[in-house]
Design a protein around this motif. Structure first.
Motif, short mmCIF file in Angstrom:
data_model
loop_
_atom_site.label_atom_id
_atom_site.label_comp_id
_atom_site.label_asym_id
_atom_site.label_seq_id
_atom_site.Cartn_x
_atom_site.Cartn_y
_atom_site.Cartn_z
N ALA A 165 19.72 34.11 -1.09
CA ALA A 165 18.95 34.40 -2.31
C ALA A 165 18.13 33.19 -2.73
O ALA A 165 16.97 33.32 -3.12
N ARG A 166 18.75 32.03 -2.66
CA ARG A 166 18.05 30.80 -3.04
C ARG A 166 16.79 30.59 -2.18
O ARG A 166 15.73 30.22 -2.69
N GLU A 167 16.90 30.84 -0.89
CA GLU A 167 15.75 30.60 -0.01
C GLU A 167 14.68 31.67 -0.18
O GLU A 167 13.48 31.37 -0.15
N PHE A 168 15.08 32.91 -0.38
CA PHE A 168 14.07 33.94 -0.65
C PHE A 168 13.33 33.64 -1.95
O PHE A 168 12.13 33.88 -2.06
N LEU A 169 14.04 33.09 -2.93
CA LEU A 169 13.38 32.68 -4.16
C LEU A 169 12.37 31.57 -3.89
O LEU A 169 11.26 31.56 -4.45
N HIS A 170 12.73 30.63 -3.04
CA HIS A 170 11.80 29.56 -2.69
C HIS A 170 10.51 30.12 -2.09
O HIS A 170 9.40 29.75 -2.50
N TYR A 171 10.66 31.01 -1.12
CA TYR A 171 9.46 31.53 -0.45
C TYR A 171 8.68 32.47 -1.37
O TYR A 171 7.45 32.55 -1.28
N ALA A 172 9.38 33.20 -2.26
CA ALA A 172 8.66 34.03 -3.22
C ALA A 172 7.87 33.18 -4.20
O ALA A 172 6.73 33.52 -4.55
N ARG A 173 8.45 32.08 -4.65
CA ARG A 173 7.75 31.17 -5.56
C ARG A 173 6.50 30.61 -4.89
O ARG A 173 5.42 30.55 -5.49
N ARG A 174 6.63 30.23 -3.64
CA ARG A 174 5.48 29.71 -2.91
C ARG A 174 4.41 30.78 -2.70
O ARG A 174 3.21 30.51 -2.83
N ARG A 175 4.85 32.00 -2.40
CA ARG A 175 3.90 33.09 -2.18
C ARG A 175 3.14 33.40 -3.47
O ARG A 175 1.91 33.60 -3.45
N LEU A 176 3.84 33.48 -4.59
CA LEU A 176 3.18 33.79 -5.86
C LEU A 176 2.22 32.69 -6.29
O LEU A 176 1.17 32.97 -6.89
N ALA A 177 2.56 31.45 -5.98
CA ALA A 177 1.65 30.35 -6.33
C ALA A 177 0.33 30.49 -5.58
O ALA A 177 -0.74 30.19 -6.13
N ALA A 178 0.39 30.99 -4.36
CA ALA A 178 -0.83 31.16 -3.56
C ALA A 178 -1.51 32.50 -3.82
O ALA A 178 -2.72 32.63 -3.59
#
Length: 270
Positions: A165-178
């Motif tokens: 969950a922590r890593e999916f949150l990381h990649y989701a945060r990065r995706r939303l920023a872009a």
């Protein structure tokens, strides 16, 4: 690209190194020492349901690798898929040890890949929810079961799911920023999965109608058993609150109630 010092500039590399240090193996679990006198029919039902849920990692990897043109995220998916497959095989090993054989057809029916989400951010959001949900349920089941080997297995799997969950949150945060325009799809996903007084999981949503699983335990069987006889009063609310808090941290929005999720969605669409 390799920066000074020789280490790849990828989050997936850091995940790999972390998982390498914490990884457990099936050989560490004493399946020969299972206390059969403590094995109850409900335990078997829960484990068979868990096998079915974890069987979907193959389909999910297929979907991720097709949907995301991102080498870094793909490296995480490869590590994630290994751990989910480990859970699948560990639960099957426990069943074998207590004399229960999983039929092939229901498991093989899980192979078909998922359709992509409405946006890549929505796909990531769905997986955040699934990991947080299974982390919570496995942890609660571990406290409930009286068979030590199964308890240990549930705790190990629960800890793994928290890391996922922590890593999916990381990649989701990065995706939303872009791609900030994908925010509405994330809020919609959150609302769909947490607006009802039941546990909704992507495997149940997308795979429950398969003919091969019509007369077999599914992941929804586990959730029904959990809510009917394992969960404490208010536990579903706590699970859904935890999911909303994770999405609040992801988006920076107040998502503390379903009503607020709806309002933030309306604002994002305006």
């Amino acid at each position: 690209m390799i920066p000074d010092g020789g280490r790849p500039a990828m989050h997936g590399y850091d995940v790999f190194r972390h998982y390498e240090q914490k990884r457990w193996t099936l050989a560490e679990l004493p399946f020969d020492d299972i206390d059969r006198d403590r094995v109850r029919p409900e335990y078997v039902t829960m484990v068979k349901s868990s096998v079915m849920g974890e069987a979907n990692s193959i389909a999910a990897q297929h979907g991720f690798l097709n949907e995301f043109d991102d080498y870094d995220f793909s490296t995480f998916v490869a590590v994630w898929g290994y751990e989910e497959l480990q859970h699948h095989f560990a639960f099957r090993t426990w069943l074998d040890a207590v004399g229960v054989t999983m039929p092939a057809a229901p498991v093989e029916a899980m192979r078909a890949p998922y359709a992509p989400g409405t946006t890549p951010s929505a796909t990531l959001a769905t997986n955040i929810i699934s990991e947080l949900t299974v982390n919570h349920v496995y942890r609660s089941v571990a406290a409930w079961v009286d068979e030590p080997v199964l308890r240990s297995l549930m705790l190990r799997a629960s800890r793994d799911e928290a890391g996922h969950a922590r890593e999916f949150l990381h990649y989701a945060r990065r995706r939303l920023a872009a791609h900030p325009g994908e925010l509405p799809s994330v809020l919609e996903t959150l609302y769909v999965y947490t607006s009802e007084a039941r546990i909704k999981h992507p495997v149940g949503v997308f795979k429950s109608g398969l003919a091969e699983v019509a007369d077999h335990e599914t992941i929804d069987t586990a959730f029904d058993l959990f809510l009917a006889g394992i969960a404490t009063e208010g536990e579903l609310d706590r699970l859904q609150d935890n999911i909303r808090r994770a999405f609040a941290a992801l988006t920076g929005l107040d998502l503390s109630t379903n009503g607020r999720v709806r309002r933030r969605l309306a604002e994002a669409l305006a």
